[in-house]
Design a protein around this motif. Structure first.
Motif, PDB file in Angstrom:
ATOM      1  N   SER A  53      -5.413 -17.171  16.587  1.00 50.69           N
ATOM      2  CA  SER A  53      -5.882 -18.532  16.210  1.00 50.69           C
ATOM      3  C   SER A  53      -5.861 -18.739  14.591  1.00 50.69           C
ATOM      4  N   ILE A  54      -5.749 -19.945  14.372  1.00 52.63           N
ATOM      5  CA  ILE A  54      -5.758 -20.172  12.879  1.00 52.63           C
ATOM      6  C   ILE A  54      -6.453 -21.538  12.684  1.00 52.63           C
ATOM      7  N   ASP A  55      -7.503 -21.230  11.839  1.00 53.16           N
ATOM      8  CA  ASP A  55      -8.354 -22.438  11.619  1.00 53.16           C
ATOM      9  C   ASP A  55      -7.944 -23.062  10.169  1.00 53.16           C
ATOM     10  N   THR A  56      -7.300 -24.281  10.223  1.00 54.85           N
ATOM     11  CA  THR A  56      -7.093 -24.916   8.871  1.00 54.85           C
ATOM     12  C   THR A  56      -7.949 -26.139   8.451  1.00 54.85           C
ATOM     13  N   LYS A  57      -8.822 -26.321   9.336  1.00 56.16           N
ATOM     14  CA  LYS A  57      -9.671 -27.721   8.865  1.00 56.16           C
ATOM     15  C   LYS A  57     -10.229 -27.722   7.826  1.00 56.16           C
ATOM     16  N   ALA A  58     -11.001 -26.666   7.209  1.00 56.81           N
ATOM     17  CA  ALA A  58     -11.597 -26.710   5.999  1.00 56.81           C
ATOM     18  C   ALA A  58     -10.562 -26.843   4.840  1.00 56.81           C
ATOM     19  N   LEU A 129      -9.363 -20.834   2.269  1.00 58.35           N
ATOM     20  CA  LEU A 129     -10.136 -21.573   3.383  1.00 58.35           C
ATOM     21  C   LEU A 129      -9.496 -21.473   4.757  1.00 58.35           C
ATOM     22  N   VAL A 130      -8.228 -21.183   4.503  1.00 56.28           N
ATOM     23  CA  VAL A 130      -7.639 -20.763   6.019  1.00 56.28           C
ATOM     24  C   VAL A 130      -8.025 -19.506   6.498  1.00 56.28           C
ATOM     25  N   LYS A 131      -8.550 -19.498   7.758  1.00 56.73           N
ATOM     26  CA  LYS A 131      -9.160 -18.653   8.485  1.00 56.73           C
ATOM     27  C   LYS A 131      -8.257 -18.189   9.828  1.00 56.73           C
ATOM     28  N   ALA A 132      -7.481 -16.790   9.725  1.00 62.40           N
ATOM     29  CA  ALA A 132      -6.781 -16.561  10.872  1.00 62.40           C
ATOM     30  C   ALA A 132      -7.527 -15.306  11.621  1.00 62.40           C
ATOM     31  N   GLN A 133      -7.267 -15.508  13.043  1.00 68.93           N
ATOM     32  CA  GLN A 133      -7.666 -14.356  13.886  1.00 68.93           C
ATOM     33  C   GLN A 133      -6.431 -14.042  14.426  1.00 68.93           C
ATOM     34  N   TYR A 134      -6.418 -12.557  14.653  1.00 67.83           N
ATOM     35  CA  TYR A 134      -5.186 -11.773  15.269  1.00 67.83           C
ATOM     36  C   TYR A 134      -5.411 -10.914  16.405  1.00 67.83           C
ATOM     37  N   ALA A 135      -4.416 -10.646  17.131  1.00 68.19           N
ATOM     38  CA  ALA A 135      -4.285  -9.743  18.188  1.00 68.19           C
ATOM     39  C   ALA A 135      -3.599  -8.529  17.540  1.00 68.19           C
ATOM     40  N   PRO A 136      -4.109  -7.687  16.801  1.00 66.80           N
ATOM     41  CA  PRO A 136      -3.195  -6.794  16.226  1.00 66.80           C
ATOM     42  C   PRO A 136      -2.444  -5.518  17.232  1.00 66.80           C
ATOM     43  N   GLU A 137      -1.578  -5.215  16.859  1.00 68.72           N
ATOM     44  CA  GLU A 137      -0.860  -4.110  17.712  1.00 68.72           C
ATOM     45  C   GLU A 137      -0.409  -2.802  16.821  1.00 68.72           C
TER      46      GLU A 137
END
Length: 447
Positions: A53-58, A129-137
């Protein structure tokens, strides 16, 4: 009136010297266009995996922000291809990584978003302010740990006459049966381009089908071809301006992710966009001399005649692009040797692509070959220069043709005379200046 005579070694003025030292030279980041905006990249904080996911709202709500572009809302260039679709394509100016196309992470600090604002400071603030969530490998970034997975470059598989293909003259690995032989390994670590001028670009869509780039590039025509192809435009509709280059060692001979990101951002905001990398981003986004492991086996007679050389090399590349260098070219043609074997391999790692760097490939290979020549000379108790002269060749042993010109022997003699080579001690580590070991040597390079 006759023109003044020019002598080799005499000082001469650079064409752009005065402009550069007085500050009159205008570099790519210094163009100011009406309506200019500023872009800042957001890089991945994992080395391999996917964006969950990537949250760019802020960031979008921050003052002065005009757009936050990610793979979810970026316009897709008509000619762009997913990274890694065909990593075997020979290296060209165009980057194999088209950013903001998908959620896949291929290396640390890969751009995952670009923030555009009306000032640089606002763009920098919003980018945080950009927040990202990852599924790391699980990632692989160590060449030494992955040598067993090295492979023959695809171009060599397709073409046995490719410079990257295995080469054989005489017997395979004949040095192993030599009475006097050595085996030695050599490593060139990753070296990163850091010219004074950072990579920078100002992208301006003057019309939906007309693109102007003020770009740091060493090849304006190649950059023009690349982005015309990427965006499905006639080359005549793409203009690339690079009046001055503030240092470049090969990294500006390639198109990179930040350039694509700026062009995409300019398309989104419909205004000129300026993007300059930070000094930190220069480590991750614009190539480097690849980490390269080499092994040389060499045998010789007691009177100093080389009987066999085997030169093997494994170079680092990315998972989405096969970067091939001419690491073994000098070994094939520098010295007389009836038996010669070369093998070149690549190790694909979760890193950004390497690129040519000041003496690409040839310098890397020369380091190993010339070091081995010195070590063999020491083993034989022969002066290193004399050892090279005993194996000197007046024709290309690979092609069996005479050189069009070659004055290396004259260079040997002139250099030896000027540095007082005849006073040099044969034994390494035998000269000291107080607590310091000192010494001098010699080597040959080709390009």
């Amino acid at each position: 009136m006759n023109a003044p005579e020019k002598k080799i070694g005499a000082p001469m003025n650079r064409v752009d010297g005065r402009q550069k030292v007085t500050g009159a030279a205008k570099y790519s980041a210094e163009y100011e266009l009406p309506g200019i905006t500023y872009a800042v990249l957001v890089g991945s904080t994992v080395t391999k995996g996917r964006l969950s996911s990537i949250d760019t709202k802020a960031a979008e709500r921050a003052p002065g922000v005009l757009a936050v572009v990610t793979h979810l809302n970026a316009p897709k260039a008509p000619g762009a291809k997913p990274a890694g679709k065909d990593p075997s394509q020979p290296q060209t100016v165009g980057s194999a990584l088209q950013v903001l196309m998908d959620d896949k992470i291929r290396f640390n600090d890969q751009p995952i978003a670009v923030v555009v604002a009306d000032t640089l400071e606002r763009a920098r603030y919003a980018a945080r302010l950009v927040k990202a969530q990852y599924a790391p490998e699980k990632h692989q970034t160590n060449l030494e740990a992955n040598k067993a997975n090295a492979f023959l470059p695809t171009q060599a598989k397709k073409n046995p006459k490719s410079p990257a293909a295995d080469y054989q003259r005489g017997e395979v690995d004949a040095y192993k049966t030599g009475a006097l032989k050595l085996e030695a390994e050599y490593v060139i670590p990753t070296e990163v381009h850091h010219p004074m001028e950072l990579q920078a670009i100002t992208a301006h869509w003057e019309a939906p089908d007309r693109l102007t780039l003020y770009d740091k590039t060493q090849g304006t025509m190649a950059t023009r071809r690349d982005f015309a192809r990427q965006w499905g435009l006639p080359e005549a509709n793409v203009k690339v301006i690079a009046t001055y280059v503030g240092g470049a060692f090969g990294n500006a001979l390639h198109s990179w992710p930040h350039e694509s990101a700026a062009i995409i951002a300019a398309k989104v905001v419909n205004r000129p966009v300026k993007l300059m990398l930070t000094r930190e981003q220069m480590f991750t986004m614009v190539g480097y001399r690849p980490y390269t492991w080499q092994k040389i086996g060499m045998s010789a007679t007691s009177d100093g005649k080389i009987t066999a050389i085997t030169h093997e090399s494994i170079g680092q590349t990315s998972t989405y692009e096969e970067f091939v260098e001419a690491t073994l070219g000098q070994t094939k043609m520098m010295y007389q040797s009836p038996n010669l074997t070369t093998r070149y391999r690549l190790a694909a790692l979760d890193v950004g692509s390497p690129i040519w760097m000041r003496g690409p490939g040839e310098a890397t290979g020369a380091f190993a070959l010339e070091s081995a020549m010195d070590e063999m000379a020491f083993l034989l108790n022969i002066d290193p220069l004399e050892f090279r002269l005993r194996n000197y060749t007046d024709q290309d042993p690979e092609k069996n043709q005479p050189w069009s010109s070659k004055f290396l022997k004259e260079c040997y003699r002139a250099g030896a005379e000027r540095v007082g080579w005849n006073r040099r001690q044969l034994k390494p580590g035998s000269l000291r200046d107080g607590e310091w070991l000192i010494g001098y040597g010699m080597g040959v390079g080709t390009f």
